[in-house]
Design a protein around this motif. Sequence first.
Motif, short mmCIF file in Angstrom:
data_model
loop_
_atom_site.label_atom_id
_atom_site.label_comp_id
_atom_site.label_asym_id
_atom_site.label_seq_id
_atom_site.Cartn_x
_atom_site.Cartn_y
_atom_site.Cartn_z
N PRO A 1 5.85 64.70 13.55
CA PRO A 1 6.55 65.80 14.23
C PRO A 1 7.49 65.33 15.33
O PRO A 1 8.20 66.15 15.91
CB PRO A 1 5.40 66.63 14.81
CG PRO A 1 4.27 65.67 14.95
CD PRO A 1 4.40 64.71 13.82
N ILE B 1 3.69 75.45 10.38
CA ILE B 1 3.30 74.12 9.90
C ILE B 1 2.86 74.24 8.45
O ILE B 1 1.98 75.05 8.13
CB ILE B 1 2.17 73.53 10.75
CG1 ILE B 1 2.61 73.40 12.21
CG2 ILE B 1 1.73 72.18 10.22
CD1 ILE B 1 1.51 72.91 13.13
N VAL C 1 6.58 70.20 10.29
CA VAL C 1 6.71 71.28 11.26
C VAL C 1 8.05 71.95 11.06
O VAL C 1 9.10 71.28 11.02
CB VAL C 1 6.59 70.75 12.71
CG1 VAL C 1 6.76 71.89 13.71
CG2 VAL C 1 5.24 70.07 12.92
N CYS D 1 10.77 74.84 12.40
CA CYS D 1 11.13 75.47 13.67
C CYS D 1 12.47 76.19 13.51
O CYS D 1 13.44 75.61 13.00
CB CYS D 1 11.20 74.41 14.77
SG CYS D 1 11.40 75.06 16.43
#
Length: 613
Positions: A302, A281, A286, A288
């Motif tokens: 998010p 973060i 966010v 990923c």
Amino acid sequence: MAYPIWQPGTLYQPGDIVVPITMPPPSSTVVQNGGFNSGSSGWDYGGDVEYFNGYGFSGNACLRLAGNLPGGTALNQTQLVVPVGKQITASCMIQQGAAIAGATRGWVEVQWFDASDTPLGSPNKGNVVDDGRGGRWNKSSVTATCPAGAAYCRAGITLWSVADHNHPVWGDELQVQGTFAGLPDSLAYRAVQPESGFSAANEPAWPPVLGQTVVDNEVTWEAISSTRVTWTAQPLYVSGATEPDWPEGAGEYVLDGSVLFRAVSRRVEDVNCPNTKIVAIASSKVYCADDDIVRYSATVNPLDWSSADDAGYLPTGLQNYGSNPVAAMGLYRANLIPFNAEAFQLWQLDEDPANMALLDALPMGSTQHHAMAAVSNDLFFLASQGVRTVGIAASSTNFQAGDVGMPIDPLVQAAMATGAVPLGLYFPAAGQYWLMFPRETDTHVFVYSMTVIGQVGAWSRYEFPFVVEDWAIAGDSLYLRSGDYVHRVDEAVLGDEVVVLPSGGGDPVREVRPFPGLIRWPWLDFGQPGVTKAVYGFDIVGTGAVSVSFGIDQSNGGLFTPPYRVPADTVPGMVIPMPLAAPSLAVELRYDGSERWQWNALQLYLQDNRPMS
């Protein structure tokens, strides 16, 4: 709602509603014909009771229940108006004649009615008179409180007898006392005459009972219940007494008391969300890992992974060393570092995707995402060779450079070979980086303690007698979770608290296991290798009692002398004698964990026995 006040000489239409200027006079404080001296009038007789002329308490008449009859109640017709919350006391006299004790009974009672003349609940019953031996008249009395919603009450006498008893029982002299009102709450008056008419010059005598009427010149007023809004506070959401049967499908509902729960999915439903566990973060987004790229969400949202010019992805697979999937990610000086098995990349982050850019890429990889931790101004990560830092690795471009994890590389590599999944964290309150290897029954932890910022720290090894599954930092405390138990790291505690199942069965018990301390030096030559050195003594400085052992044979599997317990600080006084000779030596200090301990210094006194040519 508020009604207008009655006015004299005013034209009122049928249906008009007013409230009085003057409160009506109090209602009657006596009941009609309470002593039956005016005959049977003023009473409603129910059941088997009847008016009886020829016997009484204060006159020659009363209420009677003849023998062989079960019973009944006579209710006086007087409507007694009592303010809500106030009390009224009623009493009567009971005579049982020749009846045996308990065969006949009598008592006074008060029955409450609402505005529609409907009884409210059960009557308030007075004390039961069931023994009148000797021809005595006995009193029964009751004090009743006007409940909410009551418009008036009526008092009465109840007589009762067993079925096979043939002696009569009598009741007489009903009396009432208490607080009476002229105008109860929620009472107003409505014009019920067929045509419009004028009120009189003077206020009429307002009736205090619902349904009663009074003539006011050309207007006829009827007592009615006024319309009012009563606010009652009550909780909107109260769960039930037991846990509901929770639904398992998203969107399904279950009612729990007054709370309606809807099952929702805990997953982000956006199709572009990778839903992997390699997450970071930063910059209000966010990030990923998604195979060989890194996707990111919309700014401060998010749940959104698809908005154009806000959500998107970093094309890590198209850059240098990007052929392997992203296996770990961390933050280094506000920049994102995605790792794969062969290298890492350094990306500049920003809330605006247009300002994101690749800064650098170096062929040093890591596949241990959970072992990564931001420490001070650096990033610690676990590579195949051991613990490394981005700062040193990036400047040297070589895993073999003198990085912080070099001293324990063999130990870390052995722990990684067991297949344990490592966990890494930075404990700011202690200035420590922890690398934990949970095993079947315990957890092996390598701890790097920084002494002074910018200088080399020192490694320690902790062994916890429980399996660490996760960790969290709250305030200045570090918490470790093991199954259903949460442990807090406290440097003032001298042992590890563990939960033990008794061998004979029963509930689990907690016990504190002291943790011993061990400090061991490597084999040292103390000068020229192969030359025998003679040790004749030593000094140690620290706190806490310690046992000292000396390694004297490096070639014989590390042969050590038996532990020798000495005071914590031996500098005062003479040198501690320890006569031994060996070409290389190792020192081992052991603390039993029964008290707080600290080691500061160790001084050996020795000399070479023979020179080398």
